[in-house]
Design an enzyme around this catalytic site. Structure first.
Site, PDB file in Angstrom:
ATOM      1  NE  ARG A 199     -85.553 -15.545 -76.400  1.00 53.48           N
ATOM      2  CZ  ARG A 199     -85.989 -15.117 -77.499  1.00 53.48           C
ATOM      3  NH1 ARG A 199     -86.619 -15.419 -78.329  1.00 53.48           N
ATOM      4  NH2 ARG A 199     -85.956 -13.483 -76.979  1.00 53.48           N
ATOM      5  CG  ASP A 203     -87.816 -13.767 -74.030  1.00 56.16           C
ATOM      6  OD1 ASP A 203     -87.859 -12.869 -74.473  1.00 56.16           O
ATOM      7  OD2 ASP A 203     -86.680 -14.229 -74.172  1.00 56.16           O
TER       8      ASP A 203
END
Length: 302
Positions: free
Chosen positions: A184, A49
């Protein structure tokens, strides 16, 4: 001194803020500069990310055929988990969707909270992940404000331990997982299990298999036996190569053990057997009915 980009696997460092594709683009530009007018196949070996940093694999030339076999390799991350707020993206750039009281958290409670997530579990990816939904990455739908309802995926967390705590604010976690795992989502699910909410503020990928993050401004080029070192291998004679190029199988023996051992207890990947000819990885071979069948030829070798 000008570096000539050769086929192989490159260990690179992706900095915070950059996209994984930006690294691919930089490699494309370098390849075009060193090989004008010639197209070079390029692919990265697993997205990071934009808010994350660390090891990013780049596959160049015939090495792009190794992409599918990298998924099952163990990946090591270091993550900073912020307690008290769940974000819709699972990271610091999201919108708060839940806030809770983290004042009762203790190192002992956090150790206990980790245990149910070890091993094989079902995990719902973040709405802003690259998982496809109706043929389109989920993050595009989420960014347009559309509802995103992703089904759970079967994922594997091999090990996890807290490196440090600054409670009730944050904790730093180190974990080893299989490809396809969303850190996450782990932070989100830990926050929900503890009732206080949580998200990631930092994420670093420190290793993939035996390969370590080379650090900012550095890269390492790998060839030959350094590629897919957790799989078995077989030396190929000129006759073996000719047989394989005709689509015919060869005997399994003499098979050589992997050059790198997986962590104890880690699920054995169903990877190919590496076929080496004159020191280069030339074929990916599939064991079948007591022989080795040609799966993919890496033209020119890597």
């Amino acid at each position: 001194m000008e570096r000539r980009m050769t086929p192989g696997l490159y260990l690179t460092h992706k900095p915070v803020g950059a996209t994984s594709f930006a690294t691919v683009r930089a490699f494309q530009e370098e390849a075009q500069a060193t090989r004008p007018g010639r197209r070079t196949a390029l692919v990265h070996g697993g997205t990071l990310d934009p808010f994350a940093e660390g090891l990013l694999l780049m596959l160049v030339g015939p090495a792009t055929h190794l992409f599918e076999h990298l998924h099952a390799a163990p990946k090591v991350y270091e993550a900073r988990v912020e307690w008290g707020t769940e974000m819709d993206t699972g990271d610091l750039h999201g919108r708060p969707v839940h806030q809770g009281d983290a004042s009762a958290l203790t190192p002992e409670r956090l150790d206990e909270a980790l245990r149910p997530f070890l091993g094989w579990t079902d995990q719902v990816p973040p709405a802003t992940s690259a998982k496809k939904l109706g043929g389109e990455p989920a993050y595009r739908k989420a960014h347009r404000g559309e509802a995103v309802d992703l089904p759970p995926s079967r994922v594997y967390l091999h090990a996890a331990r807290w490196l440090s705590h600054d409670l009730p604010g944050a904790s730093v976690l180190e974990l080893t997982c299989r490809g396809g795992y969303y850190v996450r989502s782990l932070a989100r699910d830990l926050g929900r299990a503890l009732g206080c909410g949580a998200h990631l503020s930092e994420l670093k990928r420190t290793a993939i298999g035996p390969w370590k993050d080379p650090g900012p401004g550095h890269r390492i080029e790998l060839h030959g036996r350094d590629l897919l070192p957790w799989t078995h291998s077989r030396a190929l004679t000129d006759q073996d190569v000719g047989t394989l190029r005709q689509g015919q199988p060869i005997p399994v023996a003499p098979l050589q053990a992997p050059d790198w051992r997986l962590p104890p207890g880690y699920p054995e990947p169903p990877g190919p057997v590496r076929g080496f000819h004159q020191g280069k990885l030339t074929f990916l071979l599939t064991p079948r009915d007591g022989v080795l069948a040609p799966e993919t030829e890496l033209r020119g070798g890597v």
